[in-house]
Design a protein around this motif. Structure first.
Motif, PDB file in Angstrom:
ATOM      1  N   VAL A  85       3.569 -26.090  40.787  1.00  0.00           N
ATOM      2  CA  VAL A  85       3.116 -25.533  39.573  1.00  0.00           C
ATOM      3  C   VAL A  85       2.880 -26.562  38.654  1.00  0.00           C
ATOM      4  O   VAL A  85       3.628 -27.633  38.447  1.00  0.00           O
ATOM      5  CB  VAL A  85       4.780 -25.075  38.686  1.00  0.00           C
ATOM      6  CG1 VAL A  85       4.590 -24.334  37.582  1.00  0.00           C
ATOM      7  CG2 VAL A  85       5.235 -23.793  39.927  1.00  0.00           C
ATOM      8  N   VAL A  86       1.666 -26.183  38.096  1.00  0.00           N
ATOM      9  CA  VAL A  86       0.773 -27.139  36.887  1.00  0.00           C
ATOM     10  C   VAL A  86       1.245 -26.604  35.583  1.00  0.00           C
ATOM     11  O   VAL A  86       0.799 -25.537  35.326  1.00  0.00           O
ATOM     12  CB  VAL A  86      -0.442 -27.043  37.393  1.00  0.00           C
ATOM     13  CG1 VAL A  86      -1.340 -28.101  36.509  1.00  0.00           C
ATOM     14  CG2 VAL A  86      -0.549 -27.701  38.924  1.00  0.00           C
ATOM     15  N   VAL A  87       1.820 -27.445  34.853  1.00  0.00           N
ATOM     16  CA  VAL A  87       1.935 -27.068  33.407  1.00  0.00           C
ATOM     17  C   VAL A  87       1.087 -27.882  32.684  1.00  0.00           C
ATOM     18  O   VAL A  87       1.266 -29.143  32.386  1.00  0.00           O
ATOM     19  CB  VAL A  87       3.511 -27.262  33.156  1.00  0.00           C
ATOM     20  CG1 VAL A  87       3.697 -26.771  31.555  1.00  0.00           C
ATOM     21  CG2 VAL A  87       4.397 -26.586  34.155  1.00  0.00           C
ATOM     22  N   LYS A  88       0.268 -27.073  31.827  1.00  0.00           N
ATOM     23  CA  LYS A  88      -0.612 -28.053  30.891  1.00  0.00           C
ATOM     24  C   LYS A  88      -0.174 -27.856  29.576  1.00  0.00           C
ATOM     25  O   LYS A  88       0.409 -26.626  28.976  1.00  0.00           O
ATOM     26  CB  LYS A  88      -2.002 -27.176  31.011  1.00  0.00           C
ATOM     27  CG  LYS A  88      -2.794 -27.004  32.047  1.00  0.00           C
ATOM     28  CD  LYS A  88      -3.169 -28.661  32.432  1.00  0.00           C
ATOM     29  CE  LYS A  88      -4.389 -29.274  31.904  1.00  0.00           C
ATOM     30  NZ  LYS A  88      -4.661 -30.199  32.247  1.00  0.00           N
ATOM     31  N   CYS A  89       0.004 -29.067  28.854  1.00  0.00           N
ATOM     32  CA  CYS A  89       0.934 -29.372  27.577  1.00  0.00           C
ATOM     33  C   CYS A  89      -0.162 -29.889  26.590  1.00  0.00           C
ATOM     34  O   CYS A  89      -1.313 -30.253  26.968  1.00  0.00           O
ATOM     35  CB  CYS A  89       1.817 -30.228  27.798  1.00  0.00           C
ATOM     36  SG  CYS A  89       3.065 -29.821  29.038  1.00  0.00           S
ATOM     37  N   GLN A  90       0.183 -29.960  25.462  1.00  0.00           N
ATOM     38  CA  GLN A  90      -0.483 -30.655  24.442  1.00  0.00           C
ATOM     39  C   GLN A  90      -0.402 -31.874  24.479  1.00  0.00           C
ATOM     40  O   GLN A  90       0.430 -32.624  25.299  1.00  0.00           O
ATOM     41  CB  GLN A  90       0.298 -30.251  22.905  1.00  0.00           C
ATOM     42  CG  GLN A  90       0.122 -28.915  22.799  1.00  0.00           C
ATOM     43  CD  GLN A  90       0.602 -28.559  21.335  1.00  0.00           C
ATOM     44  OE1 GLN A  90       1.389 -29.356  20.573  1.00  0.00           O
ATOM     45  NE2 GLN A  90       1.184 -27.268  20.892  1.00  0.00           N
ATOM     46  N   PRO A  91      -1.533 -32.724  24.052  1.00  0.00           N
ATOM     47  CA  PRO A  91      -1.709 -34.206  24.466  1.00  0.00           C
ATOM     48  C   PRO A  91      -0.429 -34.813  23.992  1.00  0.00           C
ATOM     49  O   PRO A  91       0.112 -34.567  22.942  1.00  0.00           O
ATOM     50  CB  PRO A  91      -2.798 -34.393  23.793  1.00  0.00           C
ATOM     51  CG  PRO A  91      -3.589 -33.306  23.439  1.00  0.00           C
ATOM     52  CD  PRO A  91      -2.669 -32.211  23.428  1.00  0.00           C
ATOM     53  N   GLY A  92      -0.136 -35.647  24.746  1.00  0.00           N
ATOM     54  CA  GLY A  92       1.037 -36.422  24.599  1.00  0.00           C
ATOM     55  C   GLY A  92       2.585 -36.053  24.675  1.00  0.00           C
ATOM     56  O   GLY A  92       3.380 -36.637  24.447  1.00  0.00           O
TER      57      GLY A  92
END
Length: 143
Positions: A85-92
């Motif tokens: 599962v790949v969770v893309k987040c806000q930078p940092g």
């Protein structure tokens, strides 16, 4: 006692896997799984387990509240490839999100690795990864 524990395990899975809004719908889901219970029984289970309702009206486990806050604030998208599962987040913010995922002690999540804006969660099989993706998507979209 065994029946209560297995019913509460089922409630835990239902709340994590579906958007449960009422005690009545939880009773209906439990009946479909073969548990014979009343709304009063489910009400006691909800109190015993510390379930909370989000402002959107969805039940969430007390131990998932921190996870829900982190996901709803920082997650941009959730993807899955087989058992990953790949969770893309806000930078940092990925390391904080990964720590929240690890702290939630989610069943079948073997571990996570965080970069700057991406968290990779390894799950023990593809079907359970789909359930985890659904849970993360549900908790992150409650903004």
């Amino acid at each position: 006692m065994k029946r209560r524990n297995s019913r509460q395990d089922a409630i835990r899975e239902l709340v994590r896997g579906k958007s449960i809004r009422t005690q009545h719908s939880l009773v209906q889901e439990l009946l479909a799984l073969g548990f014979s219970c009343t709304q009063a029984t489910v009400s006691r289970d909800i109190a015993d387990m510390g379930l909370r309702k989000l402002p959107e009206g969805i039940y969430v486990l007390a131990e998932d509240l921190h996870l829900q806050r982190m996901l709803s604030e920082f997650v941009v998208s959730v993807l899955r490839a087989e058992n990953l599962v790949v969770v893309k987040c806000q930078p940092g913010t990925a390391s904080g999100v990964a720590a929240a995922v690890d702290d939630a002690d989610l069943a079948h999540a073997l571990g996570s690795v965080a970069g700057n804006d991406t968290v990779l969660v390894v799950v023990d099989d593809a079907e359970r990864a789909a359930s985890l993706q659904s849970l993360i998507d549900k908790l992150s979209s409650t903004r």
